[in-house]
Motif scaffolding. Structure first.
Motif, PDB file in Angstrom:
ATOM      1  N   VAL A  38      26.110  13.232  -0.492  1.00  0.00           N
ATOM      2  CA  VAL A  38      27.521  12.824  -0.627  1.00  0.00           C
ATOM      3  C   VAL A  38      28.289  13.870  -1.433  1.00  0.00           C
ATOM      4  N   SER A  39      27.701  14.322  -2.542  1.00  0.00           N
ATOM      5  CA  SER A  39      28.400  15.274  -3.417  1.00  0.00           C
ATOM      6  C   SER A  39      28.688  16.583  -2.696  1.00  0.00           C
ATOM      7  N   VAL A  40      27.729  17.060  -1.898  1.00  0.00           N
ATOM      8  CA  VAL A  40      27.907  18.321  -1.160  1.00  0.00           C
ATOM      9  C   VAL A  40      28.950  18.153  -0.061  1.00  0.00           C
ATOM     10  N   SER A  41      28.855  17.055   0.677  1.00  0.00           N
ATOM     11  CA  SER A  41      29.806  16.799   1.762  1.00  0.00           C
ATOM     12  C   SER A  41      31.219  16.621   1.213  1.00  0.00           C
ATOM     13  N   TYR A  42      31.317  15.912   0.089  1.00  0.00           N
ATOM     14  CA  TYR A  42      32.613  15.656  -0.536  1.00  0.00           C
ATOM     15  C   TYR A  42      33.229  16.963  -1.051  1.00  0.00           C
ATOM     16  N   PHE A  43      32.384  17.806  -1.662  1.00  0.00           N
ATOM     17  CA  PHE A  43      32.895  19.101  -2.132  1.00  0.00           C
ATOM     18  C   PHE A  43      33.461  19.909  -0.972  1.00  0.00           C
ATOM     19  N   ASN A  44      32.731  19.973   0.136  1.00  0.00           N
ATOM     20  CA  ASN A  44      33.193  20.760   1.278  1.00  0.00           C
ATOM     21  C   ASN A  44      34.472  20.192   1.871  1.00  0.00           C
ATOM     22  N   HIS A  45      34.588  18.863   1.855  1.00  0.00           N
ATOM     23  CA  HIS A  45      35.803  18.207   2.336  1.00  0.00           C
ATOM     24  C   HIS A  45      36.985  18.575   1.427  1.00  0.00           C
ATOM     25  N   ALA A  46      36.781  18.433   0.114  1.00  0.00           N
ATOM     26  CA  ALA A  46      37.850  18.701  -0.844  1.00  0.00           C
ATOM     27  C   ALA A  46      38.195  20.190  -0.893  1.00  0.00           C
ATOM     28  N   ASN A  47      37.175  21.022  -0.789  1.00  0.00           N
ATOM     29  CA  ASN A  47      37.385  22.467  -0.859  1.00  0.00           C
ATOM     30  C   ASN A  47      38.022  23.008   0.422  1.00  0.00           C
ATOM     31  N   GLY A  48      37.786  22.299   1.526  1.00  0.00           N
ATOM     32  CA  GLY A  48      38.352  22.735   2.801  1.00  0.00           C
ATOM     33  C   GLY A  48      39.730  22.174   3.081  1.00  0.00           C
ATOM     34  N   SER A  49      40.168  21.250   2.230  1.00  0.00           N
ATOM     35  CA  SER A  49      41.448  20.586   2.443  1.00  0.00           C
ATOM     36  C   SER A  49      42.590  21.445   1.907  1.00  0.00           C
ATOM     37  N   LYS A  50      43.613  21.627   2.738  1.00  0.00           N
ATOM     38  CA  LYS A  50      44.781  22.403   2.296  1.00  0.00           C
ATOM     39  C   LYS A  50      45.633  21.636   1.303  1.00  0.00           C
TER      40      LYS A  50
END
Length: 305
Positions: A140-152
């Motif tokens: 969850v933490s890795v997926s969430y980071f990638n989601h947040a980091n990829g969000s404009k």
């Protein structure tokens, strides 16, 4: 915290300025997106939402498989493996235009990341079938980071994974503490024995999708063949769902408005154990210590491989 009308703003950004500001609503840490007042009004409107007897609710913490499960449940209700032309967000309770939910035809598959106490009050009274999906916190933490980091814009996080992990383990991320969220739902199940709740584990779904799709069908009262469950499982691989977002969804916004160019959207890998590519030995020990402490006595067991 201040009064109901002027909640205290908690700035939980780190020393590099990465992170978010929050306020507290009924004990829940809520990210300040627009204003706390707007957010509180949204929650009051959600709590008053009229539910229909044949609604199904999907509840999950962010990045635990809500999109995936939403497509599966829609296919089961339609009796075929065709993708819903709408995005999951059309039926997501906390979205800005959630009043459009009233316009959706029955049977509706609603979904939310909100805590139980912020969901429609009629959920228990109407005994709305609720599917709760759980995923191991490391992935969850890795997926969430990638989601947040990829969000404009929406969850924009410009820091490194190590910075995100610090905030995640402290519960200072949108959605609040993962441990608190899961423990709250475990308590909800105990306190509301009349509310039909099916708890699904993401890792089990990945390991044997056909079996668990059949379980979902049984729970929501749809009679299905093994062949249909197989077709749905194949249609709902992450690779195919990612393609469907771009090719099938009518209201799929320009991905570059939502995501940075290097990011592929809401479906990234969907693998079990990808955390090993991100988490160091020292971080993993710290993670285990937090999990052991926060989930002690709950009986919740996670699968990490």
């Amino acid at each position: 915290m201040g009064s109901q009308h002027t909640p205290e703003i908690l700035d939980y950004r780190n020393e590099n300025g990465h992170g978010w500001s929050f306020y507290i609503n009924d004990g829940v840490l809520r990210r300040v997106g627009t204003t706390p007042e707007d957010d509180m009004e949204m929650i009051r409107n959600v709590q008053k939402l009229e539910l229909r007897d044949d609604d199904v609710m999907i509840a999950a913490y962010p990045k635990c498989g809500t999109h995936w499960l939403w497509e599966i449940v829609n296919m089961l209700r339609a009796g075929n493996s065709e993708y819903n032309k709408k995005m999951k967000e059309i039926a997501m309770l906390e979205m800005p235009k959630f009043e459009r939910i009233d316009e959706l035809p029955s049977p509706r598959v609603l979904n939310s990341h909100l805590y139980f106490r912020h969901l429609p009050e009629k959920l228990v009274e109407k005994r709305i079938k609720t599917i709760f999906i759980v995923r191991n916190p490391k992935d969850v933490s890795v997926s969430y980071f990638n989601h947040a980091n990829g969000s404009k814009k929406l969850f924009r996080f410009d820091g490194r994974y190590s910075e995100f992990l610090d905030l995640f383990l402290e519960g200072k991320v949108p959605g609040g503490s993962y441990a608190d969220y899961l423990k709250d739902w475990w308590q909800v199940k105990q306190d509301n024995p009349d509310l039909p709740i099916l708890t699904m584990f993401y890792e089990n779904m990945k390991e044997d999708p056909v079996k668990h799709i059949k379980s979902v069908a049984d729970f929501i009262g749809e009679s299905v063949t093994d062949e249909l469950c197989q077709e749905i499982a194949e249609a709902c691989t992450f690779k195919k769902l990612r393609a469907a977002d771009a090719e099938v969804k009518e209201d799929f916004a320009d991905p570059f408005e939502i995501w940075k160019e290097s990011h592929k959207g809401v479906y990234r890998k969907g693998e079990v154990g990808d955390w090993r590519n991100w988490i160091t030995v020292a971080q993993n020990k710290r993670f285990d210590d937090v999990i052991d402490r926060k989930f002690e006595g709950t009986g919740i067991v996670f699968t990490y491989e």
